[in-house]
Structures are given as structure tokens and as C-alpha cells.
Design a protein around this motif. Structure first.
Motif, PDB file in Angstrom:
ATOM      1  N   ASN A 114       0.828  -1.212   0.000  1.00 47.80           N
ATOM      2  CA  ASN A 114       0.000   0.000   0.000  1.00 47.80           C
ATOM      3  C   ASN A 114       0.857   1.254   0.000  1.00 47.80           C
ATOM      4  OD1 ASN A 114      -2.149  -1.804   2.050  1.00 47.80           O
ATOM      5  ND2 ASN A 114      -2.770  -0.939   0.107  1.00 47.80           N
ATOM      6  N   GLY A 115       0.449   2.220  -0.798  1.00 48.98           N
ATOM      7  CA  GLY A 115       1.149   3.496  -0.826  1.00 48.98           C
ATOM      8  C   GLY A 115       2.485   3.451  -1.533  1.00 48.98           C
ATOM      9  N   ALA A 116       2.757   2.358  -2.258  1.00 47.79           N
ATOM     10  CA  ALA A 116       4.058   2.203  -2.921  1.00 47.79           C
ATOM     11  C   ALA A 116       4.216   3.139  -4.113  1.00 47.79           C
ATOM     12  CB  ALA A 116       4.241   0.754  -3.372  1.00 47.79           C
ATOM     13  N   GLY A 117       3.084   3.603  -4.663  1.00 41.02           N
ATOM     14  CA  GLY A 117       3.161   4.498  -5.810  1.00 41.02           C
ATOM     15  C   GLY A 117       2.618   3.901  -7.097  1.00 41.02           C
ATOM     16  N   LYS A 118       1.937   2.785  -6.991  1.00 44.23           N
ATOM     17  CA  LYS A 118       1.464   2.074  -8.193  1.00 44.23           C
ATOM     18  C   LYS A 118       0.439   2.893  -8.981  1.00 44.23           C
ATOM     19  CE  LYS A 118      -0.077  -1.295  -5.621  1.00 44.23           C
ATOM     20  NZ  LYS A 118       0.242  -0.771  -4.274  1.00 44.23           N
ATOM     21  N   SER A 119      -0.599   3.368  -8.285  1.00 50.79           N
ATOM     22  CA  SER A 119      -1.631   4.144  -8.993  1.00 50.79           C
ATOM     23  C   SER A 119      -1.051   5.437  -9.537  1.00 50.79           C
ATOM     24  CB  SER A 119      -2.807   4.459  -8.069  1.00 50.79           C
ATOM     25  OG  SER A 119      -3.466   3.271  -7.719  1.00 50.79           O
ATOM     26  N   SER A 120      -0.138   6.036  -8.773  1.00 57.84           N
ATOM     27  CA  SER A 120       0.506   7.265  -9.261  1.00 57.84           C
ATOM     28  C   SER A 120       1.225   6.983 -10.578  1.00 57.84           C
ATOM     29  CB  SER A 120       1.503   7.793  -8.226  1.00 57.84           C
ATOM     30  OG  SER A 120       0.830   8.140  -7.040  1.00 57.84           O
ATOM     31  N   TYR A 129      -1.267  12.593 -14.102  1.00 57.67           N
ATOM     32  CA  TYR A 129      -0.225  13.292 -13.339  1.00 57.67           C
ATOM     33  C   TYR A 129       0.961  13.603 -14.252  1.00 57.67           C
ATOM     34  CZ  TYR A 129      -2.573  11.641  -9.045  1.00 57.67           C
ATOM     35  OH  TYR A 129      -3.466  11.377  -8.049  1.00 57.67           O
TER      36      TYR A 129
HETATM   37  N1  ATP Z   1      -3.409  13.197  -5.412  1.00 58.34           N
HETATM   38  C1  ATP Z   1      -2.580  12.979  -4.387  1.00 58.34           C
HETATM   39  N2  ATP Z   1      -2.318  13.945  -3.493  1.00 58.34           N
HETATM   40  C2  ATP Z   1      -1.470  13.757  -2.464  1.00 58.34           C
HETATM   41  N3  ATP Z   1      -0.817  12.598  -2.242  1.00 58.34           N
HETATM   42  C3  ATP Z   1      -1.046  11.591  -3.087  1.00 58.34           C
HETATM   43  C4  ATP Z   1      -1.935  11.716  -4.208  1.00 58.34           C
HETATM   44  N4  ATP Z   1      -1.948  10.550  -4.876  1.00 58.34           N
HETATM   45  C5  ATP Z   1      -1.120   9.734  -4.216  1.00 58.34           C
HETATM   46  N5  ATP Z   1      -0.581  10.354  -3.141  1.00 58.34           N
HETATM   47  C6  ATP Z   1       0.382   9.789  -2.203  1.00 58.34           C
HETATM   48  O1  ATP Z   1       1.404   9.170  -2.956  1.00 58.34           O
HETATM   49  C7  ATP Z   1       1.794   7.953  -2.363  1.00 58.34           C
HETATM   50  C8  ATP Z   1       1.587   6.820  -3.341  1.00 58.34           C
HETATM   51  O2  ATP Z   1       0.189   6.632  -3.511  1.00 58.34           O
HETATM   52  P1  ATP Z   1      -0.421   5.635  -4.588  1.00 58.34           P
HETATM   53  O3  ATP Z   1      -1.908   5.739  -4.503  1.00 58.34           O
HETATM   54  O4  ATP Z   1       0.195   5.879  -5.897  1.00 58.34           O
HETATM   55  O5  ATP Z   1       0.059   4.227  -4.018  1.00 58.34           O
HETATM   56  P2  ATP Z   1      -0.469   2.773  -4.369  1.00 58.34           P
HETATM   57  O6  ATP Z   1       0.725   1.900  -4.437  1.00 58.34           O
HETATM   58  O7  ATP Z   1      -1.343   2.820  -5.566  1.00 58.34           O
HETATM   59  O8  ATP Z   1      -1.325   2.416  -3.076  1.00 58.34           O
HETATM   60  P3  ATP Z   1      -2.599   1.456  -2.922  1.00 58.34           P
HETATM   61  O9  ATP Z   1      -2.124   0.060  -3.164  1.00 58.34           O
HETATM   62  O10 ATP Z   1      -3.000   1.666  -1.497  1.00 58.34           O
HETATM   63  O11 ATP Z   1      -3.633   1.917  -3.900  1.00 58.34           O
HETATM   64  C9  ATP Z   1       0.986   7.803  -1.085  1.00 58.34           C
HETATM   65  O12 ATP Z   1       1.743   8.308  -0.017  1.00 58.34           O
HETATM   66  C10 ATP Z   1      -0.218   8.670  -1.355  1.00 58.34           C
HETATM   67  O13 ATP Z   1      -0.759   9.162  -0.159  1.00 58.34           O
END
Ligand code: ATP
Length: 330
Positions: A114-120, A129
Motif C-alpha cells: 500500500n502506498g508504494a506508488g502504483k496508482s501514481s 499526473y
Molecule cells: N493526489 C494525491 N495527493 C497527495 N498525495 C497523493 C496523491 N496521490 C497519491 N498520493 C500519495 O502518494 C503515495 C503513493 O500513492 P499511490 O496511490 O500511488 O500508491 P499505491 O501503491 O497505488 O497504493 P494502494 O495500493 O494503497 O492503492 C501515497 O503516499 C499517497 O498518499
């Protein structure tokens, strides 16, 4: 030895750390259906316990798309090259200096806790983005500040972690919205149902019907999406993405919240899309059994940094990856 399932995405609590992660669910098998190295299939996957795809009446990734995937690995051109991508939100570093590529026709997974940055990262790929640093080269051209609609016109379609459909609209109408980027004639022509507009809409309807047949959702075509069970809504979202005839499909947790049967169906459709249409697929998925079985290559993120990249077998044996999931080094 402590066994830790790879199903969840949460970092493992300190008290449970140690041992080897289970790449549970569906082990990647060779063409004969055997597990390379003779390893045991961990029985804790949400898909049929201990059952590889073949046992569910499906071909495994290695079997079903072996030819296409071999071509991708050996001859597939790099179509997306992400170089030194860094993205911050204020003080939060979502991605730090990440580089990886995607080859034509392959299934490329992005995993991480979780929070690794995948969706970003997925949002960077389809232009939601804009990274502060790094280069994105798509089909040989460097992209700058690309908008999602421009990404769509370049053939990149996506589905979302939380289903993004019009719940009051029918399945058919929702899928039709996937054709929006393909419309050529103007609003007035459509309003008047004028010659070229009529022909164009007929073509779009035909394409949508093909997708409906492909994903086996004929019986619900007139049903409002909000009335459908979750798994079917996910399939409709995939249908809408496919209606755009993408060359690259981004799937954000396509199996999330699905039951066993729904996951089997979704796996089959993803593999079919990849094999029959040659669509390149980049997917985020938390079910490690599924990831290891259907992916050609896997990139692993942790705290916004890349810690692993390679074939499923390479990633499974990567000490940094094991450490990220288990919190212990080996
Ligand atoms: N729009 C945003 N504004 C501020 N912080 C963000 C935003 N999008 C993502 N983050 C932060 O960037 C980091 C990566 O988030 P991201 O959603 O990309 O992770 P993830 O691997 O997809 O997590 P998950 O498996 O929980 O969906 C996290 O710390 C998140 O809080």
C-alpha cells in the motif's frame, strides 16, 4: 518456517515477519502444466485453493499466451519507456527516480505494498499526473504534459481502482462512451442524425456489439450498471476501455473485490485480450497468484522507489522484494 500469504497488500506486522512469502493462488506453470522447479503451490490464494488456472478449465498464462508472450519477450519492441520518473505531492514523494519499460504485446504488472506508488505511476502513464522529473517516451516520441484525452487518442485506455461508470446508464450506453475519442463528425451532424454521422454511429454500435459479445455480457446490455453485481460492473468497465480499441490497456486492480468465479473470468478475459488483439497490458494487482501467473514481467515499487524488475520468477527470488513484503532480509 513462517508462511506469509501474498494476498494482502499491507506490510506484514512485525510480529508475523520472517520466512518466505507464499506466491499463492495460481502458480505459473510451464507448457505441460507443471510447476517449474517442482515447487509446491501455496494453498492460500483466493482463487481456488491450490488450483492453477488449468484446473479451473483455463489455460495458464504460460500456456495460453506462451507464443505471444515469447514474441513479446524476445522480439517485442519497447513501446513505452519511463526514465527517471519522480513525482511529488507537496512534501510527499510518491515516485522517486523510477525507470522501466513496457514492450509491445506483453503483460506488465506493477506491484508493491500500500502506498508504494502504483496508482501514481499508472496516472503518469496516461497523463493524469505530470512528473516533476523524468522522460516518458511512447512509441519513439517524448511526451510532454500530455492530457488523458491525448493519451486516449494515442491508444491508451484504462480502468480504475474504484469503478468509474455511469451507474444510472445501461451497460450498452456506458460502453458506448468508450467510443468518444473515436467520433469524427460534429455535434450538429449527430443531433440531426445526418448521413455521415449516422454511418459513423452505426460503426461505433457495431464495435460496441463486438466487445459485448467478446466479454459475454449480451444478457445485461440493457441493464442499468448500478443494478449489476460488482464483478460484472468491473467487466463492463473493461468493456468500455476495450471499446476504444486501445493498443495499450492500463488496468488498476482489475480483480479487486471479486469472488473466485469472477476472478477466473477476469483472468481469462485479460489473457484473451492480450492474445487475440495483441493488446499490451499494464496492470496493478494485489493478488500475487494472479500477477505471477499471467504477467510476462513485473516491476516492484516500495515507498515510491523501484526495488525489483524482471520475470515473475526473478521477482519472487529478489531479496529486496521479499524484504518489502515481509520486513525481513534473507
Ligand atoms: N493526489 C494525491 N495527493 C497527495 N498525495 C497523493 C496523491 N496521490 C497519491 N498520493 C500519495 O502518494 C503515495 C503513493 O500513492 P499511490 O496511490 O500511488 O500508491 P499505491 O501503491 O497505488 O497504493 P494502494 O495500493 O494503497 O492503492 C501515497 O503516499 C499517497 O498518499
Amino acid at each position: 518456517m513462517t508462511q506469509v500469504a501474498w494476498q494482502g497488500t499491507d506490510r506484514v506486522p512485525a510480529g508475523q515477519r520472517g520466512g518466505q512469502p507464499e506466491w499463492s493462488g495460481m502458480a505459473r506453470t510451464d507448457a505441460s502444466g507443471a510447476i517449474p522447479g517442482g515447487g509446491a503451490i501455496a494453498p492460500s490464494g483466493p482463487m481456488a485453493p491450490g488450483a492453477p488456472l488449468a484446473d479451473m478449465g483455463l489455460q495458464t498464462g504460460a500456456q495460453q499466451s506462451q507464443q505471444t508472450h515469447e514474441q513479446a519477450r524476445t522480439g517485442g519492441e519497447v513501446i513505452l519507456d519511463l526514465q527517471h520518473i519522480s513525482l511529488s505531492f507537496g512534501g510527499v514523494k510518491a515516485l522517486t527516480d523510477i525507470s522501466f519499460d513496457v514492450c509491445e504485446h506483453e503483460i506488465r504488472a506493477i506491484i508493491g505494498p500500500n502506498g508504494a506508488g502504483k496508482s501514481s505511476m499508472l496516472n503518469v502513464i496516461n497523463g493524469v499526473y505530470h512528473p516533476q522529473q523524468g522522460r516518458i517516451v511512447f512509441r519513439g516520441e517524448e511526451r510532454r504534459q500530455m492530457h488523458p484525452t491525448a493519451a486516449a487518442r494515442q491508444g491508451i485506455a484504462r480502468t480504475f481502482q474504484n469503478i468509474a461508470l455511469f451507474k444510472g446508464m445501461t451497460v450498452l450506453d456506458n460502453i458506448m462512451t468508450g467510443r468518444n475519442t473515436q467520433f469524427r463528425t460534429g455535434f450538429l451532424a449527430h443531433a440531426l442524425w445526418w448521413g455521415p454521422a449516422r454511418n459513423e454511429e452505426m460503426r461505433h454500435r457495431q464495435k460496441v456489439e463486438e466487445v459485448i459479445d467478446f466479454l459475454e455480457i449480451q444478457s445485461i446490455r440493457k441493464t442499468p450498471v448500478g443494478r449489476l453485481p460488482y464483478g460484472l460492473q468491473k467487466r463492463v468497465e473493461l468493456a468500455r476501455a476495450l471499446a476504444a480499441e486501445p493498443s495499450m490497456l492500463l488496468l488498476d486492480e482489475p480483480m479487486a473485490g471479486m469472488n473466485v468465479e469472477e476472478k477466473q473470468d477476469m483472468c481469462r478475459f485479460i489473457l484473451d485480450v492480450n492474445r487475440q488483439f495483441g493488446t499490451t497490458i499494464v496492470l496493478i494487482e494485489h493478488d500475487m497468484g494472479v500477477v505471477m501467473d499471467i504477467s510476462d514481467r513485473v516491476v516492484v515499487l516500495d515507498y515510491g522507489k523501484k526495488i525489483g524488475d524482471g520475470t515473475p520468477d526473478e521477482v519472487k527470488g529478489n531479496p529486496d522484494v521479499i524484504k518489502a513484503y515481509l520486513g525481513t532480509s534473507h
